[in-house]
Design an enzyme around this catalytic site. Sequence first.
Site, PDB file in Angstrom:
ATOM      1  N   ASN A 190     105.829  66.117 -79.125  1.00 21.04           N
ATOM      2  CA  ASN A 190     107.272  66.087 -78.838  1.00 21.04           C
ATOM      3  C   ASN A 190     107.954  67.425 -78.613  1.00 21.04           C
ATOM      4  O   ASN A 190     109.132  67.599 -78.907  1.00 21.04           O
ATOM      5  CB  ASN A 190     107.991  65.300 -79.948  1.00 21.04           C
ATOM      6  CG  ASN A 190     107.492  63.861 -80.004  1.00 21.04           C
ATOM      7  OD1 ASN A 190     106.970  63.356 -79.022  1.00 21.04           O
ATOM      8  ND2 ASN A 190     107.620  63.222 -81.143  1.00 21.04           N
ATOM      9  N   THR A 233     112.508  60.743 -88.066  1.00 17.38           N
ATOM     10  CA  THR A 233     113.545  61.655 -88.565  1.00 17.38           C
ATOM     11  C   THR A 233     114.793  60.852 -88.920  1.00 17.38           C
ATOM     12  O   THR A 233     115.320  60.133 -88.083  1.00 17.38           O
ATOM     13  CB  THR A 233     113.839  62.712 -87.492  1.00 17.38           C
ATOM     14  OG1 THR A 233     112.715  63.590 -87.417  1.00 17.38           O
ATOM     15  CG2 THR A 233     115.079  63.528 -87.832  1.00 17.38           C
ATOM     16  N   HIS A 250     102.128  67.697 -87.060  1.00 13.88           N
ATOM     17  CA  HIS A 250     102.991  67.320 -85.932  1.00 13.88           C
ATOM     18  C   HIS A 250     102.693  68.248 -84.752  1.00 13.88           C
ATOM     19  O   HIS A 250     103.159  69.379 -84.708  1.00 13.88           O
ATOM     20  CB  HIS A 250     104.457  67.431 -86.355  1.00 13.88           C
ATOM     21  CG  HIS A 250     105.439  66.808 -85.404  1.00 13.88           C
ATOM     22  ND1 HIS A 250     105.125  66.502 -84.095  1.00 13.88           N
ATOM     23  CD2 HIS A 250     106.724  66.418 -85.575  1.00 13.88           C
ATOM     24  CE1 HIS A 250     106.184  65.953 -83.509  1.00 13.88           C
ATOM     25  NE2 HIS A 250     107.164  65.890 -84.383  1.00 13.88           N
ATOM     26  N   ASN A 293     112.142  66.898 -75.283  1.00  7.85           N
ATOM     27  CA  ASN A 293     112.430  68.316 -75.548  1.00  7.85           C
ATOM     28  C   ASN A 293     111.981  69.231 -74.407  1.00  7.85           C
ATOM     29  O   ASN A 293     111.497  70.340 -74.625  1.00  7.85           O
ATOM     30  CB  ASN A 293     111.811  68.777 -76.878  1.00  7.85           C
ATOM     31  CG  ASN A 293     112.590  68.284 -78.080  1.00  7.85           C
ATOM     32  OD1 ASN A 293     113.816  68.243 -78.038  1.00  7.85           O
ATOM     33  ND2 ASN A 293     111.895  67.909 -79.139  1.00  7.85           N
TER      34      ASN A 293
HETATM   35  C1  PHB Z   1     114.315  63.066 -83.282  1.00  8.10           C
HETATM   36  O1  PHB Z   1     115.041  63.594 -84.145  1.00  8.10           O
HETATM   37  O2  PHB Z   1     114.770  62.287 -82.452  1.00  8.10           O
HETATM   38  C2  PHB Z   1     112.895  63.381 -83.261  1.00  8.10           C
HETATM   39  C3  PHB Z   1     112.367  64.226 -84.202  1.00  8.10           C
HETATM   40  C4  PHB Z   1     111.020  64.514 -84.170  1.00  8.10           C
HETATM   41  C5  PHB Z   1     110.236  63.952 -83.204  1.00  8.10           C
HETATM   42  C6  PHB Z   1     110.755  63.106 -82.279  1.00  8.10           C
HETATM   43  C7  PHB Z   1     112.096  62.811 -82.303  1.00  8.10           C
HETATM   44  O3  PHB Z   1     108.957  64.243 -83.145  1.00  8.10           O
END
Ligand code: PHB
Length: 360
Positions: free
Chosen positions: A179, A26, A176, A236
Amino acid sequence: MRKSLFDPIEIGDLKLSNRIVMAPLTRNRASANGDCPNELMALYYAQRASAGLIISEGAQISPQGKGYAWTPGIYSAQQIDGWRKVTDAVHAQQGRIFIQLWHVGRISHPSLQPNGQLPVAPSAIAAKAHIFDGKGFVPTPKPHALESNEIDAIIEDYRLAATHAKSAGFDGVELHGANGYLIDQFLHDQSNQRSDRYGGSLENRTRFLSEVLTALTKVWPSKRIGVRLSPFSSFNSTADTNPQETFAYVISKINEFNLGYLHLVEGETGGSRELPAGGNIAKLRSHFDGAYIANNGYNYELAQSQIDRGAADLIAFGKDFISNPDLVERLRRGAPLNIPNQNTFYGGGAEGYTDYPLLA
Ligand code: PHB
């Protein structure tokens, strides 16, 4: 024969020039007006096209799927045009690129949602997390628990996003599932306390992921689809009573789809490679017959040793690809790496994005 990280590999009919993957990262540089990919993003990805495979940063499949300022979407005509610039630029350098399809679920905020609505999730349980809304970091609120017709609509959004990815010229799609975002929220028992067919048993918690994969395989040949998971990450505020058991089931289920690859975050996302007691990546991987992409905290030595042992087929590098557009060449030569600047990871312009130097 001993394989090297620099040897080509085939995933289905897709020929990759080496086993080094650029991990999804990201970077929050989409154009503020409409979350569109732009020329700067095309340059950034083209600079990194010597990776065997680039996996794009997460692209929200719908306005509702967005959780941070300036992340790109893959639901509007203008976004498709923007991504076309990216895929053309990568292909012009003989690179290969998959798009990562992203729905953040509860990791969002009304200020980023259509009509200021609450973010959605399997259950009305808040994550202990923060998102960046363009001005600062704000805590994620208690989300709206999805009704079953709303789940159907999101699956349709995934299918549409997959068709858009085709129009935009991608070589494939990565789902995805990692996370602590929407799919992961369904998988983990902490965030999924539903009592309908999407919650409770492992089979039920995996149903949303399975239905999304069914939708994607209507659009793409199965080998052009990969899935990224993070079984042991608490990113998260993700938690599960028994992640090893949960993900052994999830990966066996994914295996039924004959996908191109499985991509795992080994340990804490962007952090330690240590696993909790009972955690075993090799056992999880054994449930999947396709290619395995390993990610998290790799350097050249560890990457090559995993390839040597047959513990992984490809290795994804994240932060090192931010600061080294020519990472493949640097690893090949054993050259020193540029150090990434954390302050320019998220948002901004060319600085810390397209201005990292190449090897002399
Ligand atoms: C982040 O913005 O840090 C981020 C975004 C998506 C992910 C992991 C981290 O899967």
